[in-house]
Design an enzyme around this catalytic site. Structure first.
Site, PDB file in Angstrom:
ATOM      1  N   GLY A  46      -3.970 -11.849  -9.209  1.00  0.00           N
ATOM      2  CA  GLY A  46      -3.081 -11.950 -10.352  1.00  0.00           C
ATOM      3  C   GLY A  46      -1.880 -12.830 -10.051  1.00  0.00           C
ATOM      4  CG  ASN A  69      -4.614  -1.348  -6.291  1.00  0.00           C
ATOM      5  OD1 ASN A  69      -3.624  -2.026  -6.528  1.00  0.00           O
ATOM      6  ND2 ASN A  69      -5.578  -1.156  -7.197  1.00  0.00           N
ATOM      7  CB  CYS A 129       1.679  -6.756 -16.812  1.00  0.00           C
ATOM      8  SG  CYS A 129       0.558  -7.710 -15.771  1.00  0.00           S
ATOM      9  CE  LYS A 164      -9.071  -6.653 -14.524  1.00  0.00           C
ATOM     10  NZ  LYS A 164      -8.818  -7.094 -13.126  1.00  0.00           N
ATOM     11  CB  THR A 192      -7.278   0.221 -11.518  1.00  0.00           C
ATOM     12  OG1 THR A 192      -5.972  -0.223 -11.887  1.00  0.00           O
ATOM     13  CG2 THR A 192      -7.876  -0.733 -10.504  1.00  0.00           C
ATOM     14  N   GLY A 216     -13.449   1.385  -7.514  1.00  0.00           N
ATOM     15  CA  GLY A 216     -14.542   1.794  -6.643  1.00  0.00           C
ATOM     16  C   GLY A 216     -15.640   2.536  -7.371  1.00  0.00           C
TER      17      GLY A 216
END
Length: 299
Positions: A46, A69, A129, A164, A192, A216
């Site tokens: 990013g 993360n 964001c 996204k 995520t 994941g």
């Protein structure tokens, strides 16, 4: 015949795999494991208008079948990115997505204008964001702000815009329809999921920011459901992200309606992952005498 060849927004990809933003770096990190031009595309780390040092404290924490993360969009800023990283990425061979983030509308627009001077394939517009002008709520949580930021970027950008989406949106399908209404050329999902970890010894959150992003294999069933819902609701192509850890996951996402599939956290688990997935995909398609295009959106 290349059984893996696919097309996304009129652009040919040698295969549907894309190195996911934040996990595939700028592509260079995987050159010691296999020729990077094996992969269909790369989504950059990013990038924001100003450089970001990233979050303080612990940034990664393993979970059962997943990874939390809290990187904080550490990056050199748009000016350094276009001088160095973008040039290196475009020389590698795969199709290029520039993952663009920001905390204000003005900085999104200024970055998009700078990118107009450079040749690459797509902008992957990260609307997860926090919007600092609106109290820190992410641009992509509400349909109105998702549509607005998409429309504003489309008005000035010369590049195809793939938005996204955050799985933390109020309604993922309505959010997808909103960015389509705003002019998005394509959609990528999911980003995520919001998670948390606690240090029992210190009796405090593991992360300085308290919450972190979960990725994941743990998220794959939910991501697959969201991709299926969105792909059947919009008329623009979808790129899937979320928990891919083998060729079967890729096939499931494509059958559910994804044109492309990003490989993220699995790259940390197995740096040869992309190469092995491609080999297994070729074996599956040959054995079943079919192609990626033939199995697209059959469910």
């Amino acid at each position: 015949m290349n059984r893996l060849e696919t097309e996304f927004l009129g652009v040919k990809f040698k295969n549907p795999l894309v190195g996911a933003s934040g996990t595939y770096g700028y592509g260079e990190d995987y050159k010691d494991y296999y020729p990077v031009d094996l992969i269909g595309g790369i989504s950059s780390k990013g990038v924001t208008f100003n450089p970001k040092p990233g979050n303080s404290g612990i940034r990664l924490q393993e979970t059962p079948s997943g990874l939390l993360n809290s990187i904080g969009l550490e990056n050199p800023g748009i000016h350094e990115f276009v001088k160095h990283e973008l040039k290196d990425m475009t020389n590698l061979g795969p199709r290029i997505f520039v993952n663009l983030g920001s905390n204000t509308l003005d900085e999104y627009l200024k970055s998009a204008e700078i990118l107009n001077d450079y040749e690459f394939d797509f902008i992957e517009l990260n609307i997860s964001c926090p919007n600092v002008k609106e109290g820190g709520m992410a641009f992509g949580i509400k349909c109105e702000s998702s549509e607005m930021i998409t429309r504003k970027i489309k008005e000035i950008s010369k590049h195809k815009i793939v938005v996204k989406l955050s799985p933390n949106a109020e309604n993922i399908v309505e959010n997808a329809l909103a960015v389509e209404e705003g002019g998005a050329d394509g959609i990528s999902l999911v980003n995520t999921f919001l998670g948390m970890a606690i240090d029992l010894e210190k009796r405090k959150p593991v992360f300085d920011n308290v919450y972190a992003g979960l990725s994941g294999p743990a998220i794959k069933p939910i991501a697959l459901r969201m991709v299926h819902q969105v792909a059947h609701a919009v008329d623009i192509p979808v790129m899937a992200i979320g928990g891919v850890a083998g060729y079967r996951d890729v096939l499931e996402f494509i059958m559910a309606g994804a044109k492309l599939v990003q490989v993220g956290t699995y790259n940390f688990m197995n740096p040869y992952g992309v190469k092995e997935i491609l080999e297994d995909l070729e074996k599956y398609l040959e054995k079943n005498n079919t192609t990626i295009k033939d199995i697209y959106k059959i469910i």
